[in-house]
Design an enzyme around this catalytic site. Sequence first.
Site, PDB file in Angstrom:
ATOM      1  N   GLU A 246       0.885  -1.173   0.000  1.00  0.00           N
ATOM      2  CA  GLU A 246       0.000   0.000   0.000  1.00  0.00           C
ATOM      3  C   GLU A 246       0.908   1.205   0.000  1.00  0.00           C
ATOM      4  O   GLU A 246       1.562   1.494   1.003  1.00  0.00           O
ATOM      5  CB  GLU A 246      -0.906  -0.068   1.241  1.00  0.00           C
ATOM      6  N   CYS A 280      -2.200   8.442   2.851  1.00  0.00           N
ATOM      7  CA  CYS A 280      -2.005   8.015   1.458  1.00  0.00           C
ATOM      8  C   CYS A 280      -3.265   8.231   0.637  1.00  0.00           C
ATOM      9  O   CYS A 280      -3.192   8.457  -0.553  1.00  0.00           O
ATOM     10  CB  CYS A 280      -1.579   6.558   1.419  1.00  0.00           C
TER      11      CYS A 280
END
Length: 512
Positions: A246, A280
């Site tokens: 990720e 993110c």
Amino acid sequence: MTATTSDKAAKAPKPAVIQVENPSTGEIIQEVPDLTEAQVTELVERARAAQPDWAALGFDGRARYLKRMQKWFLDNTERLTRQIHEENGKSIDEATIEVMYGVLASSFWAKHAGKYLADEKVSSRSPFVLGRKLVIRYEPLGVVGVIGPWNNPLLNNFGDVIPALAAGNAVVLKPSEVTPLTSLLMAEMCLAVGLPEGVFAVATGSGATGAALVEQVDGLMFTGSTRTGKKVAARCGERLIPVSLELGGKDPVIVLADADLERAANVTLFSAMHNSGQTCTSSERVYVEAPVYDEFVTLMTDRFKALRVGESTGFGTSDSGSLTFPPQLDIVSRHVDEAVKDGATAVTGGRVKAGAGRFFEPTLLTGVTQDMACMREETFGPTLPIMKVADADEAVRLANDTAYGLQAAVWTKDTSKGEQLARRLQAGTVTINDALANYFALELPMGGWKDSGLGARHGKDGIRKFANRQSVLVTRFGMKNELHGMPFKAKNFNALQKLVGTLYGHPRDTKG
Ligand code: NDP
């Protein structure tokens, strides 16, 4: 002359330690060991020894520990919130969101692990397997490594440990050297809930400690930068172990002329400024259709101006906390300075806030162009560039003009138009008239395209990645030999061909 004990102590090599700082104040709050490769090996060996008994407990047995964790999160919310806030700098409110995620995730995986990893019977029309039983089943990988970042010390660290444990693995977690204390508190929690010795361990240390972990585990979950993620993935590729990544994002927001602008402004404010932009999945750039551009900029300007920046001392005392990691201040400053130098306007903020800590003024940028660093590189800070576009087509083209593909948001009252636009966006998740909310639907997989990663967190993919899949074929009533068996016989192959012809000989829609 003989050396005294104190001389010897002075000469002995000091164990390497990492100093953990409170980014809001600059104060050193604790030291943690910087584990060597040999120490990581010890942790992995202990985990390997403990794993078979943990796996043998089965889903229900392991779920009991996860439910105790859920209770621990609820009983210790305040302490855990303080710890996250202290080492990361985010507000108390945002730290509490991480704890709430801990509650949700431990409850979710306790309930769903068994379902997602249950034996699955499949059927086949193939004439080669007629009458056979076909089953897909899952086995834990063994020892899983989780390498986590500093932006969410709980959510992106222990958050991934929970499904790995639920799948029957032992786990060694390497948190960022910047924020290791929350993970150490998780180790304390595991002790408190009676998790068997060795099943979970924390390897505090630097990047080298993480690299040592990659060498020894049977599968890896990594969250962090695309640069390090690619290095880690390359090594996992050489070792042929599964890896889920990720990584970074440059998430676009598209605001169409028919959007509910007030809701769009409020939700985009949160998705861009949450955790001071150090997320993110934070909104990093906005494309607004020309007819509503001015109104949207005004709404965002008012909201940016109203943000309270500073150390949070309780709920509702600060909206924008400190940046966590020292290099972030340079990245954020560079993106803003370069944009302004090239003609953009910082409608609000634009500077590091004077005084202690690493606070950056919430910065709304207009007059930006697609080639600016603030529109192309991950900023990971409290800034938001807004750009006017002619129409939805231009917005989609610019939104996809990036190396990243994590999340995107579309704002329109015409939700079917929104869904059509979602299909044209290159992003692992698209929200329509929303942002970030998907993260709390643990049924929904979340993962990136392109440079934003591989694999997924959440959903059935979010736990199957921590398991080896096994396909089982059972023949209960077989003939003495197969039609295609040896020695080959012409009449058998003629019969087989006929069977295939009967079953598959009449495909439809072959025209065109
Ligand atoms: P990194 O990717 O370098 O760090 C993430 C984790 O990987 C940390 O635990 C780090 O340890 C560890 N690590 C570093 N090198 C190695 C290695 N060779 N092998 C194994 N593990 C390693 O990110 P940074 O902290 O340097 O942040 C850089 C940028 O990444 C940020 O500016 C931001 O843009 C982005 N980022 C993205 C995140 C996301 O959620 N996707 C989260 C955080 C950052 P250590 O910290 O001890 O060096």
